[in-house]
Design a protein around this motif. Structure first.
Motif, PDB file in Angstrom:
ATOM      1  N   GLN A  79      -4.841 -41.919  11.934  1.00  0.00           N
ATOM      2  CA  GLN A  79      -4.871 -40.326  11.671  1.00  0.00           C
ATOM      3  C   GLN A  79      -4.932 -40.072  10.038  1.00  0.00           C
ATOM      4  OE1 GLN A  79      -1.759 -40.008  15.155  1.00  0.00           O
ATOM      5  NE2 GLN A  79      -2.728 -37.994  15.021  1.00  0.00           N
ATOM      6  N   SER A  81      -3.290 -37.491   7.144  1.00  0.00           N
ATOM      7  CA  SER A  81      -2.250 -36.879   7.091  1.00  0.00           C
ATOM      8  C   SER A  81      -2.313 -35.994   5.864  1.00  0.00           C
ATOM      9  CB  SER A  81      -1.015 -37.938   6.569  1.00  0.00           C
ATOM     10  OG  SER A  81      -1.196 -38.731   5.719  1.00  0.00           O
ATOM     11  N   GLN A  82      -3.463 -35.859   5.368  1.00  0.00           N
ATOM     12  CA  GLN A  82      -3.655 -34.871   4.351  1.00  0.00           C
ATOM     13  C   GLN A  82      -5.336 -34.701   4.441  1.00  0.00           C
ATOM     14  OE1 GLN A  82      -1.644 -33.118   2.457  1.00  0.00           O
ATOM     15  NE2 GLN A  82       0.126 -34.146   2.818  1.00  0.00           N
ATOM     16  N   ILE A  92      -2.290 -42.628   8.392  1.00  0.00           N
ATOM     17  CA  ILE A  92      -1.237 -43.478   9.125  1.00  0.00           C
ATOM     18  C   ILE A  92      -1.732 -44.308  10.074  1.00  0.00           C
ATOM     19  CG2 ILE A  92       0.505 -41.329   8.582  1.00  0.00           C
ATOM     20  CD1 ILE A  92       0.079 -40.992  11.477  1.00  0.00           C
ATOM     21  N   TYR A 136       6.932 -44.665  15.768  1.00  0.00           N
ATOM     22  CA  TYR A 136       5.657 -43.771  15.733  1.00  0.00           C
ATOM     23  C   TYR A 136       5.525 -43.199  16.968  1.00  0.00           C
ATOM     24  CZ  TYR A 136       0.737 -42.929  16.166  1.00  0.00           C
ATOM     25  OH  TYR A 136      -0.571 -42.223  16.538  1.00  0.00           O
ATOM     26  N   VAL A 202      -0.466 -33.995  11.829  1.00  0.00           N
ATOM     27  CA  VAL A 202       0.538 -34.879  11.544  1.00  0.00           C
ATOM     28  C   VAL A 202       1.503 -34.372  10.442  1.00  0.00           C
ATOM     29  CG1 VAL A 202       1.096 -37.188  10.642  1.00  0.00           C
ATOM     30  CG2 VAL A 202      -0.918 -36.987  12.074  1.00  0.00           C
ATOM     31  N   THR A 203       2.610 -34.203  10.609  1.00  0.00           N
ATOM     32  CA  THR A 203       3.637 -33.583   9.634  1.00  0.00           C
ATOM     33  C   THR A 203       4.617 -34.718   9.323  1.00  0.00           C
ATOM     34  OG1 THR A 203       3.678 -31.348  10.832  1.00  0.00           O
ATOM     35  CG2 THR A 203       5.383 -32.037   9.311  1.00  0.00           C
ATOM     36  N   LEU A 204       4.509 -35.080   8.013  1.00  0.00           N
ATOM     37  CA  LEU A 204       5.492 -35.933   7.432  1.00  0.00           C
ATOM     38  C   LEU A 204       6.446 -35.161   6.450  1.00  0.00           C
ATOM     39  CD1 LEU A 204       2.782 -38.734   6.136  1.00  0.00           C
ATOM     40  CD2 LEU A 204       4.058 -38.506   8.560  1.00  0.00           C
ATOM     41  N   ASN A 209       8.690 -39.261   3.917  1.00  0.00           N
ATOM     42  CA  ASN A 209       7.514 -39.699   4.638  1.00  0.00           C
ATOM     43  C   ASN A 209       7.600 -40.131   5.946  1.00  0.00           C
ATOM     44  OD1 ASN A 209       5.271 -39.035   2.445  1.00  0.00           O
ATOM     45  ND2 ASN A 209       5.945 -40.650   1.467  1.00  0.00           N
ATOM     46  N   ILE A 211       7.750 -39.845   9.611  1.00  0.00           N
ATOM     47  CA  ILE A 211       6.758 -38.849  10.791  1.00  0.00           C
ATOM     48  C   ILE A 211       7.886 -37.861  11.656  1.00  0.00           C
ATOM     49  CG2 ILE A 211       5.271 -38.736  12.783  1.00  0.00           C
ATOM     50  CD1 ILE A 211       4.457 -41.509  12.092  1.00  0.00           C
ATOM     51  N   ILE A 214       3.629 -35.104  15.612  1.00  0.00           N
ATOM     52  CA  ILE A 214       2.370 -35.458  15.848  1.00  0.00           C
ATOM     53  C   ILE A 214       1.707 -34.305  16.743  1.00  0.00           C
ATOM     54  CG2 ILE A 214       0.350 -36.744  16.583  1.00  0.00           C
ATOM     55  CD1 ILE A 214       1.401 -38.893  14.916  1.00  0.00           C
TER      56      ILE A 214
END
Length: 246
Positions: A79, A81-82, A92, A136, A202-204, A209, A211, A214
């Motif tokens: 996925q 992440s930005q 990720i 995860y 996705v939020t880190l 960083n 997780i 999601i």
């Protein structure tokens, strides 16, 4: 006997050189997003081929090149992440780290990335964060489905308004829902009207960083919305001309 084997091997080599043995791919999902500031695009695809193989994932190509299934070119991420940009793409993935199968239940989840790899993909830096499989799997996860009345777009986010939850029995109503762009997928009909919007968000944690969440969100508009009302930044659009490729 040796002569017969030699003839058989020679025949197989001739057939392979004529195209025999090439995998014919049936593409069932194909989306494209322009990478801001470059001539490159990033594709997300899913295809089926011989022996029920199902390659899928992200591929970067120059916009002048036609998409083809190239398994060796799939980015090593699950996925984004930005939002992809000309300097950096971040994503990720996960590996076992002793938590696959039976060890899963007795292991301790780790939510921080186990390793970070930086590589170059089509002249763009790719940052890949790899997480422990159990970490995860056990973070905050949501599957949501809404119909919405209207939306607003900013540089990095989408805001949806007057939403009704059609996933749960409770029929939750939301006045507003904010999602991060990057993995936003637009599906539209022949009249170029939006039929559905899929968001993988996705939020880190900004410092560690780790997780934090999601979310997989499906949104259906109550009213007509044109494809062109959305920008190109951080948004994938479905390509309709899916076909077979060798």
């Amino acid at each position: 006997m040796n002569f017969k084997i030699f003839c058989l091997i020679s025949s197989l080599l001739i057939l392979c050189s004529c195209g025999f043995g090439k995998t014919e791919w049936r593409i069932d999902q194909l989306y494209t997003q322009k990478i801001e500031g470059t001539s490159k695009v990033i594709y997300y695809f899913s295809a089926w081929g011989g022996l029920d193989s199902n390659p899928h994932g992200f591929i970067i190509l120059d916009s002048t090149k036609q998409f083809q299934v190239e398994v060796e070119s799939i980015l090593p991420i699950y996925q984004l992440s930005q939002i992809p940009n000309k300097s950096n793409i971040e994503g990720i993935t996960h590996e076992c780290y002793g938590t696959c199968g039976d060890p899963y239940y007795n292991s301790i989840p780790i939510f921080k990335p186990m390793k970070v790899n930086i590589s170059s993909e089509n002249e763009i830096k790719l940052t890949t964060r790899t997480y422990q499989y159990k970490g995860y799997s056990e973070h905050d996860r949501a599957l949501e489905r809404y119909v919405f009345e209207k939306f607003k777009e900013t540089k990095d986010s989408l805001f949806f308004y007057n939403l009704n939850d059609v996933e749960s029995m409770n029929g939750i109503h939301l006045d507003e829902l904010k999602v991060k762009k990057g993995e936003t997928y637009l599906l539209f009909n022949k009249q170029d009207n939006i039929e559905k919007i899929i968001v993988d968000d996705v939020t880190l944690n900004l410092k560690t960083n780790s997780i934090e969440k999601i979310r997989h969100i499906a949104l259906t508009p109550k009213n007509k919305i044109r494809n062109k009302e959305f920008s190109e930044r951080g948004i994938f659009r479905e390509l309709k001309n899916k076909n077979r490729q060798n």
